[in-house]
Design a protein around this motif. Structure first.
Motif, mmCIF file in Angstrom:
data_model
loop_
_atom_site.group_PDB
_atom_site.id
_atom_site.type_symbol
_atom_site.label_atom_id
_atom_site.label_comp_id
_atom_site.label_asym_id
_atom_site.label_seq_id
_atom_site.Cartn_x
_atom_site.Cartn_y
_atom_site.Cartn_z
ATOM 1 N N ILE A 248 40.908 37.773 46.956
ATOM 2 C CA ILE A 248 41.465 37.481 45.644
ATOM 3 C C ILE A 248 42.761 38.274 45.491
ATOM 4 C CG2 ILE A 248 41.066 37.496 43.163
ATOM 5 C CD1 ILE A 248 39.178 35.662 44.750
ATOM 6 N N PRO A 249 43.894 37.620 45.290
ATOM 7 C CA PRO A 249 45.173 38.336 45.260
ATOM 8 C C PRO A 249 45.349 39.147 43.986
ATOM 9 C CG PRO A 249 45.518 36.018 44.747
ATOM 10 C CD PRO A 249 44.066 36.156 45.120
ATOM 11 N N ALA A 250 46.216 40.145 44.044
ATOM 12 C CA ALA A 250 46.547 40.932 42.861
ATOM 13 C C ALA A 250 47.210 40.027 41.821
ATOM 14 C CB ALA A 250 47.493 42.076 43.251
ATOM 15 N N GLY A 251 46.871 40.241 40.561
ATOM 16 C CA GLY A 251 47.445 39.426 39.505
ATOM 17 C C GLY A 251 46.849 38.039 39.403
ATOM 18 N N PHE A 252 45.713 37.810 40.044
ATOM 19 C CA PHE A 252 45.064 36.501 40.034
ATOM 20 C C PHE A 252 44.726 36.106 38.592
ATOM 21 C CE2 PHE A 252 41.113 33.924 40.647
ATOM 22 C CZ PHE A 252 41.701 32.878 41.355
ATOM 23 N N ASP A 253 45.037 34.843 38.230
ATOM 24 C CA ASP A 253 44.870 34.439 36.839
ATOM 25 C C ASP A 253 43.569 33.697 36.560
ATOM 26 O OD1 ASP A 253 45.388 32.070 38.137
ATOM 27 O OD2 ASP A 253 47.133 31.511 36.927
ATOM 28 N N GLY A 254 42.672 33.628 37.544
ATOM 29 C CA GLY A 254 41.382 33.016 37.297
ATOM 30 C C GLY A 254 40.380 34.031 36.764
ATOM 31 N N LEU A 255 39.208 33.545 36.423
ATOM 32 C CA LEU A 255 38.107 34.400 35.993
ATOM 33 C C LEU A 255 37.263 34.739 37.211
ATOM 34 C CD1 LEU A 255 36.351 35.671 33.722
ATOM 35 C CD2 LEU A 255 35.194 33.442 33.548
#
Length: 306
Positions: A248-255
């Protein structure tokens, strides 16, 4: 007993002026960094760092110790260089095999450190869809060292690297996010259509097994060949997915939620029966640096070995 790692931590904190920035630079969690500094301070008999509201600075004892810490680290680096030259580690090539998810999430910081310390050694990395393909590559002699799921059967040395933690990914505006939950029972998602992995990708086995243990077969809204695409598609609203926390990348906008009960996979490194010096050196770097669970997820969910 003062260790080189503790001296490295002290020097990095002094250079960065912050525990947070130093932890990020060293690829360790801030609690782990603070713990080692406390051990170092106890061993020398007093505080080396003064914690300020927005920064940190050296105490008189810390300022006195800093040049010796730097000199000790420099001496250790020179000693490693001499040893590598004597062992043939200043040149050569490492054939590394892994699976897609580990190549995305676990290996980049390991390879970064390796590159800093062994610039003359070339790395040929092959990535595979499934642990069985990884094992086949090693069996056929196509690689010197493998990093991935535990092999079904292997005659050479193996080392456990830890447990890879999986998370459920949903859109950022999913109703579960509004409820403020951090964990979810997969049975609560049984009626949804899922972002699945294509047949042959080892993560499809992980997802299907987890759902089977929850008592249902996931319906696929879409299947992707690309491991990195699954959380992105899930965050876009195509359906929930199960993905390794470390991709999961940094700043990921999912939940991002933790399955309850947790879903985990053991990660292993294994080499040929008689590993060469380059493989042994890489394995040491791997075991010191690899973090199957990213520190950001530990900070969010707490310890993940419960």
């Amino acid at each position: 007993m003062v260790s080189l790692r503790q001296l490295e931590y002290l020097v990095t904190i002094a250079e960065q002026g912050s525990f947070t920035r130093a932890a990020e630079s060293l690829h360790v969690t801030q609690p782990a960094l603070s713990h080692q500094v406390r051990i170092l301070e106890r061993s020398v008999g007093g505080p080396l760092l003064e914690r300020l509201p927005r920064s940190v600075r050296l105490t008189p004892a810390g300022r006195a110790m800093l040049p010796y810490a730097r000199a000790t680290l420099a001496d250790a680096h020179r000693a490693r260089c001499v040893a590598r030259q004597a062992s043939g580690l200043e040149q050569g090539e490492l054939r590394l095999a892994t699976v897609y998810s580990v190549g995305l999430g676990v290996l980049p910081p390991v390879l970064r450190r390796w590159r800093q310390e062994h610039r003359e050694i070339q790395i040929g990395m092959s990535e595979h869809r499934h642990g069985d393909e990884l094992l086949a590559a090693m069996t056929e002699g196509a690689a010197d060292l493998a990093v991935g799921p535990a092999p079904r059967a292997w005659s050479g040395p193996t080392w456990q690297l830890g447990l890879e933690e999986f998370v459920v990914v949903l859109p950022g505006d999913d109703p579960l996010g509004a409820e403020g939950v951090l964990r979810v029972d997969l049975r609560a998602l049984a009626e949804r259509n899922w972002v699945d992995y294509a047949a042959g990708n080892g993560l499809a086995d992980v997802l299907h097994q987890a759902c089977a243990e929850a008592g249902f077969v996931p319906r696929a809204a879409i299947r992707t060949e690309q491991t990195a695409a699954a959380p992105i598609l899930a965050a876009a609203g195509l359906g929930p997915t199960l993905a390794p926390a470390n991709i999961i990348p940094a700043g990921f906008d999912g939940l991002v939620l933790r399955p309850d009960p947790p879903v985990r996979r053991a990660l292993t490194a294994y080499t040929r029966p008689n590993p060469d010096p380059i493989s042994e050196a890489f394995l040491q770097t791997l075991r010191e640096t690899a973090r199957p669970v990213p520190s950001a997820l530990v900070d969010l969910f707490g310890p993940m070995a419960d």
